[in-house]
Design an enzyme around this catalytic site. Structure first.
Site, mmCIF file in Angstrom:
data_model
loop_
_atom_site.group_PDB
_atom_site.id
_atom_site.type_symbol
_atom_site.label_atom_id
_atom_site.label_comp_id
_atom_site.label_asym_id
_atom_site.label_seq_id
_atom_site.Cartn_x
_atom_site.Cartn_y
_atom_site.Cartn_z
ATOM 1 N N HIS A 122 0.814 -1.232 0.000
ATOM 2 C CA HIS A 122 0.000 0.000 0.000
ATOM 3 C C HIS A 122 0.846 1.281 0.000
ATOM 4 O O HIS A 122 0.315 2.361 -0.252
ATOM 5 C CB HIS A 122 -0.923 0.045 1.225
ATOM 6 N N ASP A 159 -2.579 -10.720 -2.374
ATOM 7 C CA ASP A 159 -3.157 -10.192 -1.129
ATOM 8 C C ASP A 159 -4.612 -9.793 -1.403
ATOM 9 O O ASP A 159 -4.949 -9.385 -2.508
ATOM 10 C CB ASP A 159 -2.348 -8.969 -0.679
ATOM 11 N N HIS A 161 -6.258 -7.289 -0.493
ATOM 12 C CA HIS A 161 -6.416 -5.856 -0.760
ATOM 13 C C HIS A 161 -5.663 -5.481 -2.043
ATOM 14 O O HIS A 161 -4.647 -6.099 -2.361
ATOM 15 C CB HIS A 161 -5.862 -5.036 0.411
ATOM 16 N N ASP A 246 -4.348 -12.910 3.427
ATOM 17 C CA ASP A 246 -5.670 -12.492 3.908
ATOM 18 C C ASP A 246 -6.832 -12.860 2.983
ATOM 19 O O ASP A 246 -7.991 -12.698 3.397
ATOM 20 C CB ASP A 246 -5.676 -10.985 4.271
HETATM 21 ZN ZN LIG Z 1 -4.079 -7.296 2.670
#
Ligand SMILES: [Zn+2]
Length: 336
Positions: A122, A159, A161, A246
């Site tokens: 991120h 991931d 996200h 995740d």
């Molecule tokens: Zn994540």
């Protein structure tokens, strides 16, 4: 596998109630305790210019000053302690080590996997975000290019996200391909199928935002029909996996439903893509917040490189996922 690991990464303190805790690394190590063929490497720290190759100096300086002053809340969910600067440097160093090892020929049972934290995907060029300070995968990719070890690098981010930071850093760059499968509607909200890169980077960003509830079979279909062909066409020298765990069906913060065995299937699929593209392959840890699911899944990745043949799921791919894959193909990602 050959795991990059540094005790310094345990020193990044986020508070007792934060999901991104040092216990994540402890759980992974515990899960690998009796696994066959595990090797740990603690590589030397990278030089700071590797970080500033992808991050603004002003941001890097302000992060160091923030840590020196004792740290605190950088934003609502991104927390630093005094030791976070050293941990972030160590984590980025592990990422760079993965690229270096893979390009030096470490493959098969020696395939490198960095167990660093804080995670990275991120972090954007001029800011920390979403538990991430330095973008470890971006540092790794850019280092390999700057060293002259790779002309082109592909990154697949599984991931749950969207890795907005990796996408952002390389959005207008034609020598790094970024592909992400993530859960639609989750943090940070980017990763739409229409985000495909700009300028020299046009066509080098590929986003697959699946609905909550999507399972392993859809991931495998997306790898087979979209990501594999696109990466083979891109012809990278290095293929990095931003490996967050995740999307696991029992992870506490997402609703995607990849099983532990499913991570084994994803691993076998990306290994095949790397082989077909004749690219060096390495893994960089991102998220994953259920301690048991995280350690079981990392162990599963390792076992695949130690000779285990994962069992493909019998479930069918739901219609929404098929429709999304077709819609992404219409953005030009048909692999030709
Ligand atoms: Zn994540």
């Amino acid at each position: 596998m050959r795991f990059g690991y540094s005790e310094t990464c345990l020193d990044h303190e986020t508070g007792s109630r934060h999901p991104e805790s040092p216990d994540r690394l402890r759980a992974i190590k515990r899960g690998l305790t009796d696994a066959h063929g595990v090797e740990y490497v603690d590589p030397a720290l990278l030089s700071l210019d590797r970080i500033t190759a992808v991050h603004d100096e002003e941001y890097v300086d302000s992060f160091e000053t923030f840590c020196d002053a004792g740290g605190g809340n950088w934003d609502a969910d991104t927390v630093a302690s005094q030791e976070s600067w050293d941990a972030a440097l160590a984590s980025a160093s592990l990422g760079e080590w993965v690229a270096h090892e893979a390009l030096a020929g470490a493959s098969g049972r020696e395939t490198p996997f960095s167990l660093g934290r804080p995670p990275g995907h991120h972090a954007v060029g001029d800011d920390a975000m979403g538990f991430c300070f330095f973008n470890n995968a971006a540092v790794a990719a850019q280092s390999a290019i700057d060293n002259g070890d790779a002309e082109r690098v592909a990154i697949f981010d599984w991931d749950v996200h969207h890795g907005n930071g990796i996408q952002d850093i390389f959005y207008e760059q034609g020598n790094v391909f970024y592909a992400s499968i993530h859960e639609d509607g989750l943090y940070p909200g980017s990763g739409d199928i229409y985000e495909t890169g700009e300028g020299e980077g046009e066509g080098t960003t590929l986003n697959i935002p699946f609905d909550p509830g999507t399972t392993t079979a859809a991931y495998l279909l997306a790898l087979d029909e979209l990501i594999g062909p696109a990466i083979e066409a891109f012809d990278p020298d290095l293929f990095l996996i931003s490996a967050g765990f995740d999307p696991h069906e029992h992870d506490p913060i997402s609703r995607i439903r990849v099983s532990t065995e499913g991570f084994g299937c994803l691993t076998a699929a990306v290994r095949e893509i790397a082989d077909d593209a004749d690219a060096a392959l390495g893994f960089i840890l991102e998220g994953g917040y259920g301690l048991d699911t995280l350690s079981d899944s990392v162990r599963k990745v390792h076992e695949v490189f130690d000779g285990y043949d994962p069992v493909a799921p019998e479930e069918s791919v739901d219609e929404e996922a098929r429709d999304l894959i077709e819609a992404v193909k219409e953005q030009g990602f048909d692999g030709v």
